[in-house]
Structure formats: C-alpha cells, structure tokens
Scaffold this active site. Structure first.
Site, short mmCIF file in Angstrom:
data_model
loop_
_atom_site.label_atom_id
_atom_site.label_comp_id
_atom_site.label_asym_id
_atom_site.label_seq_id
_atom_site.Cartn_x
_atom_site.Cartn_y
_atom_site.Cartn_z
N ASP A 90 3.83 1.23 5.99
CA ASP A 90 4.64 2.02 5.05
C ASP A 90 5.55 1.13 4.21
O ASP A 90 5.93 1.49 3.10
CB ASP A 90 5.47 3.05 5.81
CG ASP A 90 4.58 4.20 6.22
OD1 ASP A 90 3.86 4.05 7.22
OD2 ASP A 90 4.55 5.20 5.49
N ALA B 242 1.54 6.30 3.01
CA ALA B 242 2.35 5.64 1.99
C ALA B 242 1.72 5.64 0.58
O ALA B 242 2.37 6.08 -0.38
CB ALA B 242 2.66 4.22 2.46
N ARG C 61 11.19 11.19 1.19
CA ARG C 61 10.96 10.45 2.45
C ARG C 61 11.45 9.00 2.22
O ARG C 61 11.18 8.43 1.16
CB ARG C 61 9.47 10.45 2.85
CG ARG C 61 8.98 11.83 3.29
CD ARG C 61 7.63 11.77 3.97
NE ARG C 61 7.71 11.26 5.32
CZ ARG C 61 6.63 10.96 6.07
NH1 ARG C 61 5.41 11.13 5.57
NH2 ARG C 61 6.77 10.51 7.29
N ASN D 8 5.41 0.73 10.28
CA ASN D 8 4.28 1.66 10.29
C ASN D 8 4.57 2.74 11.33
O ASN D 8 5.59 2.70 12.02
CB ASN D 8 2.97 0.91 10.60
CG ASN D 8 1.74 1.79 10.38
OD1 ASN D 8 1.63 2.43 9.33
ND2 ASN D 8 0.85 1.86 11.34
O1 MRU Z 1 4.31 9.87 8.59
P1 MRU Z 1 3.06 9.48 7.87
O2 MRU Z 1 1.85 10.23 8.34
O3 MRU Z 1 3.23 9.52 6.38
O4 MRU Z 1 2.84 7.96 8.29
C1 MRU Z 1 1.74 7.29 7.74
C2 MRU Z 1 1.54 5.94 8.31
O5 MRU Z 1 2.30 5.45 9.12
C3 MRU Z 1 0.37 5.16 7.77
O6 MRU Z 1 -0.11 4.27 8.72
C4 MRU Z 1 0.82 4.37 6.53
O7 MRU Z 1 1.48 5.20 5.62
C5 MRU Z 1 -0.32 3.72 5.86
S1 MRU Z 1 -1.38 4.88 5.08
C6 MRU Z 1 -2.60 4.01 4.28
#
Ligand code: MRU
Length: 330
Positions: free
Chosen positions: A227, A47, A82, A237
């Site tokens: 997220d 995120a 996204r 998340n």
């Molecule tokens: O699909 P992604 O890899 O973007 O998902 C990321 C996550 O779920 C992380 O845990 C979240 O973004 C926190 S990152 C500090």
C-alpha cells in the site's frame, strides 16, 4: 479478467467487493462524495484501484461543478477516505499538477483525459510487473500470497497476482496458496474467486498456516502487494504480511513485494512514518453481519503492518527488480 472499475462518461461503476463472491453487482457513483464513500466502505479496495477510483471521483466533481472550489473540495474529500495507500494521494497530486493553473472551462475534460490515462497506465504497469517478477523466479513455483492483489485491486491483471498470472501463462505455476486475510477476508472471498474464475490452481488456507506450509515445502516463495513503500524499502501491506516475511526469512524463501512505482512514497523516509489505518472493530467481531464474539469484547483492528526492507528479497515494479538495500529516494 474482471473489470472492477468501469468509467461510463457520466458516472463510475464499481464492482461491489463487499458482497463477493456471493453476488456480482456494481455500485454507481455520480459524485466525489459517493466515490469517497465507496473507497472508505471498501466497495473498491487495493492501493492501485483506489488511486484510479479517486481520479475518476475528481472528474465526477468537475462534471457536476467545474469551479476551482469544487475541485479542491473533491481532493479533500477523496484524500480523507483512506490514509495508508499512497496511490490515492499520488492520483490527487497528479490532478493538482495537471490542472494547474486552474481553468474551469477546460478542467472537467482535462481531468477525464488524465483519469483515463492513469487507469490505462496502471494496466500496463501490471503487465510489466508480472513479466519482471516471473523472470526473477526460476523454475516451477508454489506461491503463497496474502490479501488480494489481482484485477479487483488494480486496473487489471494485478501486482503480486500479476506475477502469479504470468507464471501460470508460462506453465510454471504449480499452484497459488491464498490465505484468508482476516478480518476482511480478501484472500478467501476475492483472491480465490478471481483465481477460480481464471482457472488458476488455487488453495485456501487460514492466516496462521504460513509457517507450516513453508516447513513442509508446500510453498516455495511468498509474493505480496503493498500500500505504501517508504524510500528505504520498508513496505506497508495488509496486516499479517510482516509475519509471513519473518517466516519466509527463517525458511530461506524469497519474499517478494510487487507494486507499481505509484506505490513508492519518496516523501516517507522509512516505515515508521507510514500512517496505519485503524478500521472499525465490527470487522473483527462480525462476519457477514453475524457476531462471532461476546458483546463487550474489545479489539484492535489496524488494517496494515510494515515489513522492514531487510526482510524483503525483492521489490518488483514496472521498471524492474530491485533488491536489498533499497535506495528509492536517491
Ligand atoms: O484494505 P485493502 O483490501 O485495501 O488492502 C489491500 C492490500 O493490502 C493490498 O495488498 C495492496 O493494496 C496491494 S493491491 C495490488
């Protein structure tokens, strides 16, 4: 610590997370469209990292064409990349505010200053999250984590992994246990790679092993990122997080969510209103281009789930440690 996002003034370089840990190569983005594609295709993910990347995407658009229509188109294209991580929309909203009233003579330079500051601010927030989170957890720790929340997912240091790094720096980390994080394998491919690179003791397990590890006292807390955190503390998340929270509750273990305040969405009252991204089924049916299912297998592939606030022992931001009940909107 690895630099996953490098601003070069004329273009953006993103460490290609699709090919880690086998290859360390960078993808160059020269336009907002290329930047949006890199976010959607998960060249860059996590995120806070996609928020920073989107900010630079807007700078690229304005360097190519400093008109207001170019700016608005960039906001739209990047905003459609996204849907779940609110940091993306936070970065775009900040640009909209700071570039208003729009001045095409100044826009590119102002946007570049904003993006560089946004990038640097995230690094500082991560350090604070690490400090607060490690302070909350007493003694030696065996940490179970999910997905990747480190330097690859942020501007540097990390959120959940930032707390892990801080515990390690204080000599209080026995080990971090990373689960694979199917289907995209952020844990197996990215978290393990990051920890090994920084000599942080790490063990890999599969996603279904969390309950077993807790029962057998092989982990004593769970730390994850987020997220999007709704105003009531419900936290979206990576898919699978909710089940870890349930298992932690059953075992009486702390379940901690670590995220910068840019991940808190005061406009979303609770988790039921958080948009959940559905990813292509090929991410489930294939691993590195190889089919692992029958040709006609139907799949679900929601990328995130929502952990209810009542299952979260603490939400750690750069401002400190918040505990249930959460009232971020007040
Ligand atoms: O699909 P992604 O890899 O973007 O998902 C990321 C996550 O779920 C992380 O845990 C979240 O973004 C926190 S990152 C500090």
């Amino acid at each position: 610590m690895v630099d996953a996002i490098i601003w070069k003034g004329s273009h953006l370089e993103l460490l290609d997370q699709r090919v880690l840990p086998f290859e360390e190569s960078y993808v160059r983005c020269h336009t907002a469209q290329e930047t949006a594609h890199a976010i959607r295709d998960m060249v860059v993910r996590g995120a806070p990292a996609i928020g920073v990347t989107a900010a630079y995407g807007i700078v690229l658009a304005l360097k190519n064409d400093s008109s207001e229509s170019s700016f608005l188109e960039a906001c739209e294209v990047l905003g459609a990349s996204r849907p779940t991580a609110v940091n993306l929309f936070d970065a775009i909203a900040l640009m909209r505010t700071l570039l208003s009233p729009f001045d095409s003579g100044q826009a590119a330079a102002t946007a570049e200053q904003v993006a560089i500051k946004y990038h640097r601010d995230d690094q500082n927030k991560n350090r604070e999250i690490g400090r607060h989170g490690a302070g909350f957890l007493t003694g030696q720790r065996r940490v179970l984590t999910h997905c990747n929340t480190g330097s690859l997912a942020t501007a540097g240091w990390g959120t959940a992994l930032g707390i892990v790094r801080q515990l390690h720096a204080e000599g209080r980390l026995v080990e971090v246990v990373a689960d694979e994080t199917r289907p995209y394998l952020q844990g197996a491919r990215l978290t393990v790679w990051e920890c090994e690179k920084d000599q942080i003791p790490v063990k890999l397990v599969t996603d279904g092993m969390g309950g077993y590890l807790m029962t057998h006292k092989m982990v004593d807390c769970v730390i994850v990122g987020a997220d999007r955190i709704a105003a009531n503390g419900d936290a979206a998340n990576k898919i699978g997080t909710f089940m870890l929270a349930l298992a932690a509750k059953h075992h009486g273990l702390p379940f901690i969510v670590a995220a910068p305040t840019t991940t808190i969405d005061l406009n979303t009252p609770d988790g039921s209103k958080i948009p959940i991204e559905q990813r292509p089924s090929s991410e489930v049916t294939h691993v590195r281009g190889q089919t692992i299912t029958g040709k006609t297998t139907e799949v679900y592939n929601p990328a995130f789930d929502v952990t209810p606030a009542a299952l979260i022992s603490a939400i750690v931001t750069e401002n400190g440690v918040h505990t249930f009940p959460y009232h971020f909107g007040e």
